[in-house]
Design a protein around this motif. Structure first.
Motif, PDB file in Angstrom:
ATOM      1  N   TYR A  46       0.837  -1.192   0.000  1.00 44.28           N
ATOM      2  CA  TYR A  46       0.000   0.000   0.000  1.00 44.28           C
ATOM      3  C   TYR A  46       0.877   1.249   0.000  1.00 44.28           C
ATOM      4  CZ  TYR A  46      -3.224   3.477   1.960  1.00 44.28           C
ATOM      5  OH  TYR A  46      -3.960   4.596   2.190  1.00 44.28           O
ATOM      6  N   ARG A  47       1.915   1.220   0.830  1.00 41.29           N
ATOM      7  CA  ARG A  47       2.837   2.350   0.893  1.00 41.29           C
ATOM      8  C   ARG A  47       3.553   2.512  -0.438  1.00 41.29           C
ATOM      9  NH1 ARG A  47       8.180   0.848   3.640  1.00 41.29           N
ATOM     10  NH2 ARG A  47       7.766  -0.697   2.036  1.00 41.29           N
ATOM     11  N   THR A  48       4.083   1.396  -0.974  1.00 42.84           N
ATOM     12  CA  THR A  48       4.833   1.462  -2.223  1.00 42.84           C
ATOM     13  C   THR A  48       3.961   2.047  -3.330  1.00 42.84           C
ATOM     14  OG1 THR A  48       5.834  -0.570  -1.460  1.00 42.84           O
ATOM     15  CG2 THR A  48       6.346   0.110  -3.695  1.00 42.84           C
ATOM     16  N   ASP A  49       2.709   1.578  -3.409  1.00 40.77           N
ATOM     17  CA  ASP A  49       1.841   2.056  -4.468  1.00 40.77           C
ATOM     18  C   ASP A  49       1.563   3.548  -4.331  1.00 40.77           C
ATOM     19  OD1 ASP A  49       1.875  -0.492  -5.255  1.00 40.77           O
ATOM     20  OD2 ASP A  49      -0.261  -0.908  -4.983  1.00 40.77           O
ATOM     21  N   SER A  50       1.315   4.009  -3.099  1.00 42.74           N
ATOM     22  CA  SER A  50       1.064   5.445  -2.960  1.00 42.74           C
ATOM     23  C   SER A  50       2.293   6.239  -3.323  1.00 42.74           C
ATOM     24  CB  SER A  50       0.618   5.822  -1.551  1.00 42.74           C
ATOM     25  OG  SER A  50       0.382   4.726  -0.756  1.00 42.74           O
ATOM     26  N   MET A  51       3.494   5.713  -2.949  1.00 42.22           N
ATOM     27  CA  MET A  51       4.722   6.427  -3.289  1.00 42.22           C
ATOM     28  C   MET A  51       4.900   6.493  -4.799  1.00 42.22           C
ATOM     29  SD  MET A  51       7.149   4.860  -0.324  1.00 42.22           S
ATOM     30  CE  MET A  51       8.680   5.739  -0.451  1.00 42.22           C
ATOM     31  N   VAL A  52       4.634   5.372  -5.476  1.00 46.28           N
ATOM     32  CA  VAL A  52       4.809   5.330  -6.934  1.00 46.28           C
ATOM     33  C   VAL A  52       3.822   6.293  -7.599  1.00 46.28           C
ATOM     34  CG1 VAL A  52       4.469   3.882  -8.972  1.00 46.28           C
ATOM     35  CG2 VAL A  52       5.786   3.024  -7.030  1.00 46.28           C
ATOM     36  N   ALA A  56      11.820  18.170  -6.633  1.00 42.98           N
ATOM     37  CA  ALA A  56      12.080  18.378  -5.207  1.00 42.98           C
ATOM     38  C   ALA A  56      10.810  18.173  -4.396  1.00 42.98           C
ATOM     39  CB  ALA A  56      12.625  19.788  -4.992  1.00 42.98           C
ATOM     40  N   LEU A  57       9.719  18.803  -4.859  1.00 41.50           N
ATOM     41  CA  LEU A  57       8.450  18.686  -4.146  1.00 41.50           C
ATOM     42  C   LEU A  57       7.993  17.227  -4.106  1.00 41.50           C
ATOM     43  CD1 LEU A  57       6.181  20.249  -2.803  1.00 41.50           C
ATOM     44  CD2 LEU A  57       5.103  20.489  -5.034  1.00 41.50           C
ATOM     45  N   GLY A  58       8.128  16.551  -5.268  1.00 41.64           N
ATOM     46  CA  GLY A  58       7.708  15.159  -5.355  1.00 41.64           C
ATOM     47  C   GLY A  58       8.480  14.286  -4.399  1.00 41.64           C
ATOM     48  N   MET A  59       9.805  14.529  -4.296  1.00 48.22           N
ATOM     49  CA  MET A  59      10.618  13.706  -3.397  1.00 48.22           C
ATOM     50  C   MET A  59      10.169  13.897  -1.958  1.00 48.22           C
ATOM     51  SD  MET A  59      14.343  13.869  -5.147  1.00 48.22           S
ATOM     52  CE  MET A  59      15.342  13.532  -3.729  1.00 48.22           C
ATOM     53  N   ALA A  60       9.859  15.147  -1.604  1.00 41.18           N
ATOM     54  CA  ALA A  60       9.398  15.419  -0.242  1.00 41.18           C
ATOM     55  C   ALA A  60       8.097  14.669   0.023  1.00 41.18           C
ATOM     56  CB  ALA A  60       9.191  16.913  -0.047  1.00 41.18           C
ATOM     57  N   LEU A  61       7.172  14.707  -0.943  1.00 43.86           N
ATOM     58  CA  LEU A  61       5.876  14.058  -0.740  1.00 43.86           C
ATOM     59  C   LEU A  61       6.021  12.536  -0.686  1.00 43.86           C
ATOM     60  CD1 LEU A  61       3.485  16.245  -2.880  1.00 43.86           C
ATOM     61  CD2 LEU A  61       3.670  16.103  -0.413  1.00 43.86           C
ATOM     62  N   VAL A  62       6.951  11.985  -1.497  1.00 41.87           N
ATOM     63  CA  VAL A  62       7.168  10.533  -1.471  1.00 41.87           C
ATOM     64  C   VAL A  62       7.690  10.123  -0.096  1.00 41.87           C
ATOM     65  CG1 VAL A  62       8.658   8.715  -2.356  1.00 41.87           C
ATOM     66  CG2 VAL A  62       7.435  10.186  -3.942  1.00 41.87           C
ATOM     67  N   LEU A  63       8.611  10.935   0.443  1.00 38.04           N
ATOM     68  CA  LEU A  63       9.113  10.663   1.793  1.00 38.04           C
ATOM     69  C   LEU A  63       7.974  10.764   2.801  1.00 38.04           C
ATOM     70  CD1 LEU A  63      12.605  12.325   2.131  1.00 38.04           C
ATOM     71  CD2 LEU A  63      11.988   9.926   2.419  1.00 38.04           C
ATOM     72  N   GLY A  64       7.098  11.753   2.567  1.00 40.35           N
ATOM     73  CA  GLY A  64       5.945  11.936   3.444  1.00 40.35           C
ATOM     74  C   GLY A  64       5.064  10.706   3.467  1.00 40.35           C
ATOM     75  N   PHE A 108       3.209   5.753  10.556  1.00 40.39           N
ATOM     76  CA  PHE A 108       2.363   6.168  11.672  1.00 40.39           C
ATOM     77  C   PHE A 108       0.894   5.811  11.461  1.00 40.39           C
ATOM     78  CE2 PHE A 108       6.203   8.455  12.364  1.00 40.39           C
ATOM     79  CZ  PHE A 108       6.313   8.462  13.730  1.00 40.39           C
ATOM     80  N   LEU A 109       0.617   5.000  10.444  1.00 38.87           N
ATOM     81  CA  LEU A 109      -0.756   4.532  10.209  1.00 38.87           C
ATOM     82  C   LEU A 109      -0.909   3.177  10.884  1.00 38.87           C
ATOM     83  CD1 LEU A 109      -3.366   5.142   8.582  1.00 38.87           C
ATOM     84  CD2 LEU A 109      -2.420   3.784   6.764  1.00 38.87           C
ATOM     85  N   LEU A 110      -1.553   3.176  12.020  1.00 39.93           N
ATOM     86  CA  LEU A 110      -1.566   1.969  12.839  1.00 39.93           C
ATOM     87  C   LEU A 110      -2.984   1.589  13.222  1.00 39.93           C
ATOM     88  CD1 LEU A 110       1.268   3.081  15.248  1.00 39.93           C
ATOM     89  CD2 LEU A 110       1.480   1.307  13.531  1.00 39.93           C
ATOM     90  N   GLY A 164      -1.010   9.716  11.644  1.00 40.09           N
ATOM     91  CA  GLY A 164      -0.381  11.020  11.742  1.00 40.09           C
ATOM     92  C   GLY A 164       0.857  11.001  12.599  1.00 40.09           C
ATOM     93  N   TRP A 165       1.886  11.740  12.119  1.00 41.51           N
ATOM     94  CA  TRP A 165       3.151  11.751  12.838  1.00 41.51           C
ATOM     95  C   TRP A 165       3.233  12.986  13.720  1.00 41.51           C
ATOM     96  CZ3 TRP A 165       7.914  14.196  10.251  1.00 41.51           C
ATOM     97  CH2 TRP A 165       9.004  14.188  11.134  1.00 41.51           C
ATOM     98  N   LEU A 166       3.202  14.165  13.103  1.00 37.06           N
ATOM     99  CA  LEU A 166       3.314  15.399  13.868  1.00 37.06           C
ATOM    100  C   LEU A 166       2.002  15.741  14.552  1.00 37.06           C
ATOM    101  CD1 LEU A 166       5.443  17.435  11.346  1.00 37.06           C
ATOM    102  CD2 LEU A 166       6.165  16.514  13.543  1.00 37.06           C
ATOM    103  N   VAL A 167       0.893  15.372  13.878  1.00 36.20           N
ATOM    104  CA  VAL A 167      -0.424  15.672  14.432  1.00 36.20           C
ATOM    105  C   VAL A 167      -1.213  14.361  14.523  1.00 36.20           C
ATOM    106  CG1 VAL A 167      -2.454  17.124  14.209  1.00 36.20           C
ATOM    107  CG2 VAL A 167      -0.296  17.885  13.268  1.00 36.20           C
ATOM    108  N   PRO A 168      -0.930  13.560  15.535  1.00 37.98           N
ATOM    109  CA  PRO A 168      -1.592  12.254  15.596  1.00 37.98           C
ATOM    110  C   PRO A 168      -3.064  12.389  15.960  1.00 37.98           C
ATOM    111  CG  PRO A 168      -0.281  12.598  17.550  1.00 37.98           C
ATOM    112  CD  PRO A 168      -0.037  13.770  16.671  1.00 37.98           C
ATOM    113  N   LYS A 169      -3.840  11.483  15.406  1.00 38.87           N
ATOM    114  CA  LYS A 169      -5.267  11.477  15.698  1.00 38.87           C
ATOM    115  C   LYS A 169      -5.651  10.026  15.937  1.00 38.87           C
ATOM    116  CE  LYS A 169      -9.636  12.763  13.725  1.00 38.87           C
ATOM    117  NZ  LYS A 169     -10.382  13.050  12.545  1.00 38.87           N
TER     118      LYS A 169
END
Lengths: 497, 155
Positions: free
Chosen positions: A362-368, A395-403, A410-412, A425-430
């Motif tokens: 799921y992560r890989t697909d969203s990153m791709v 640059a923006l894309g790389m940041a979002l892929v890392l995101g 943090f999706l648990l 959420g990492w910085l703003v967990p819910k």
């Protein structure tokens, strides 16, 4: 009055004043029309006064008729309201259909000591029965009467000490000091935006043209001329002062908004449920039966989390000012939130939970998908516009892929015998905690990619909210669903209420 | 586990209903092709032949595949509804959570003796779960079976 006597009653006569004032507020358009029609006969202040008197008179007559024609009866099995000036409408609501009675006070009725009583039946919105306006005591008494009637019809017995409500300490309250801190985090520049918007809309009223740049230059050149001579330091100081005034305005807006909304915040655990009172001008008093809480949500914001502040909401079918969830602790430490969660019959997240992540596919697909989009964008820009422009999307894309990677980490989710936990959420967990028994359906949903890659989304039917566990491995989704459905089938819906 | 059990297929007439619906959906394309054909921008059949062939494929093939992707399962205490080719969904509703039940028949369904069963829940998601393509009698029987599970006092 004797509550068993089926005599029709009227609402409080003082309510007419509030009704007329409300009517006047709503009839701004007829007022303007009246002023327009009368502009030849009268002028200036007289015109305004005559128009106000005319429209106000009509409103007063209407308010009187409405008051005179509205009667209510607190009967043995139901509450009946008859209303209507020309046509008559009679509505009867059986006690067992009344979920709750809420009291609301807007500014003017509050000054007059009146409340609007709403009977919540689950019909929602304008179909709800309401009585405007009764005295505060009458409203509170009516609420007690209805609760007692309902309890008589429900499982009789269960002796409850009524009247002990206000004596016990609240389970959560916010004093002025807490509100001040809360207000600081509610920093808002909305007021600045509103002022800007108003200035643009009504600039014709102002004695000068605010968009006239030269005029401003003159102003600055006049008394402001000496500032220019003081050199760059003074100019920097000026900018600092401007920013500081913006900041003050932003903090003031946040604090004022928080104080008006949350003043005197108090949450009580009464035998009948959670009772929340708050508000400075509009005082609301809401009771949520504890067993109707479907799920609890703990949220926060970026900055306040650094200082350990969180908020707690209850998800329930009843509406709270148009929002589905009830805020029961808007600004609290986790140590204060946990007891409230326990009071609602839920268990806060514990360290022993077996947390699971979403599928790596799921992560890989969203990153791709995200990365692919930005690569295409970069190629498009680089080839057709300017080769240098191509670097920005990369640059923006790389940041979002890392995101995507971080948000996956943090999706648990977790489950135990009674509850389902979801957290993101990492910085703003819910995080959401739902009772397994209180869910209504379970769906496994897969898009075309998910089918090939072996993951799925588990969507759970929650009354008044949504609960979706995304990107689970299919096996995990199936097992979770089987477990959850097993809990659900053990209890009938009627036993939940 | 529930998921391993065989799904009950829908009534075969459901394919026919789906075909009629799909045929109606392809009709605008065929009409456009016909207009272009009459205007004769190219050689005869340049528009009609490919469009009609594609429409035939869509009308014959897709409803069959959709039909095979659908199914349901009446358990002891739950109803499971599976559907979707590209976007698959697999929903389980326990009878104990059903608020009320509808059995609907559109004109087309009535002509083929079919009905659609809809169960409503109190959840915000999946507030109503529909199961089309049941034989009318089957839908009625299922409604009675589910209703027998719902307690009297919650009706």
């Amino acid at each position: 009055m004797d509550s068993t006597a089926p005599t029709p009653q009227r609402t409080n006569p003082l309510g007419m004043i509030a009704l007329a004032a409300q009517g006047l507020g709503k009839s701004a358009l007829p007022l303007v029309a009246a002023m327009f029609g009368l502009r030849d006969e009268f002028s200036g202040i007289a015109l305004v006064l005559v128009a106000l008197a005319g429209v106000g008179g009509i409103m007063a007559v209407l308010a009187f008729l409405r008051w005179h024609r509205l009667t209510y009866v607190v009967g043995a099995e139901d509450i009946r309201v008859e209303s209507g000036i020309i046509s008559r409408a009679a509505r009867s609501v059986p006690y067992e259909r009344i979920q709750d009675v809420s009291l609301e006070q807007t500014l003017l009725p509050r000054l007059l000591g009146l409340v609007e009583v709403r009977f919540e039946t689950g019909a929602g919105g304008k179909d709800e029965l309401k009585l405007a306006y009764l005295t505060a005591e009458e409203g509170a008494r009516l609420r007690e009467v209805i609760r007692e009637r309902r309890e008589e019809e429900a499982v009789a017995g269960v002796a409850q000490e009524a009247g002990a409500e206000q004596d016990s300490p609240p389970i959560f309250a916010m004093g002025p000091g807490r509100l001040l801190r809360f207000g600081l985090f509610e920093f808002s520049l909305a007021a600045v935006a509103v002022m800007g918007g108003l200035a643009q809309q009504f600039d014709f009223i102002l004695p000068f043209d605010i968009w006239d740049w030269e005029h401003w230059m003159e102003l600055v050149a006049g008394p402001g001329d000496w500032i220019a001579h003081l050199g760059p330091w003074a100019q920097a100081l000026g900018i600092m002062l401007a920013l500081a005034s913006l900041a003050v305005l932003g903090f003031a807006t946040g604090i004022i908004r928080t104080f008006t909304r949350e003043w005197g915040f108090r949450l009580d655990r009464t035998p009948k449920g959670f009772r929340r009172q708050r508000g400075l001008f509009t005082r609301t008093d809401v009771v949520m039966p504890a067993h109707r809480v479907q799920a609890v949500q703990v949220g926060t914001r970026f900055l306040r989390r650094r200082f350990g502040w969180h908020s707690l909401k209850f998800v329930s079918l009843a509406q709270d000012a148009g929002k589905a969830s009830h805020v029961v602790a808007p600004f609290a430490k986790l140590a204060e939130i946990d007891p409230i969660i326990r009071a609602a019959g839920f268990e806060p997240e514990s360290d022993t939970l077996d947390w699971h992540r979403a599928a790596p596919e799921y992560r890989t697909d969203s990153m791709v998908l995200v990365g692919g989009f930005f690569v295409l964008l970069a190629l498009g820009l680089g080839i057709f516009v300017n080769p240098l422009l191509g670097f920005a999307p990369v640059a923006l894309g790389m940041a979002l892929v890392l995101g995507e990677q971080v948000s996956w980490q943090f999706l648990l989710h977790a489950t135990d015998a009674r509850q389902l936990y979801s957290r993101r959420g990492w910085l703003v967990p819910k995080s959401t905690i739902a009772s397994r028994v209180k869910l209504h359906s379970a769906e496994i949903s897969q898009g075309p990619l998910a089918q090939r890659r072996g993951y799925a989304t588990l969507l759970l039917g929650l009354a008044g909210g949504t609960l979706a566990l995304r990107g689970l491995p299919v096996e995990r989704a199936r097992a979770l669903r089987a477990a959850v459905v097993e809990s659900m089938t053990g209890t009938d819906f009627s036993e939940l209420r | 586990m529930v998921d391993d059990e065989e799904l009950t297929p829908l009534h075969p007439n459901h394919v026919k209903v789906l075909r009629v619906v799909t045929a109606l959906a392809t009709l605008p394309f065929v009409i456009v092709a016909l207009v272009l054909e009459v205007r004769a921008f190219l050689f005869p059949g340049a528009f009609m032949v490919p469009v009609v062939l594609a429409a035939l494929y869509v009308v014959l093939r897709i409803p069959l595949r959709r039909y095979h992707a659908r199914g349901y399962q009446m358990g002891e205490d739950r109803l499971r509804v599976v559907k979707g080719l590209l976007f698959r969904s697999d929903t389980v509703v326990p009878f104990g959570r059903v608020q009320h039940i509808d059995v609907d028949q559109g004109p087309l369904e009535r002509a083929y003796g079919l009905a659609t069963l809809t169960v409503h829940t109190a959840g915000t998601h999946n507030a109503s779960v529909t199961l089309p393509g049941l034989a009318n009698e089957t839908a009625m029987e299922m409604r009675e079976a589910i209703r027998a599970h719902i307690r009297r006092d919650t009706m």
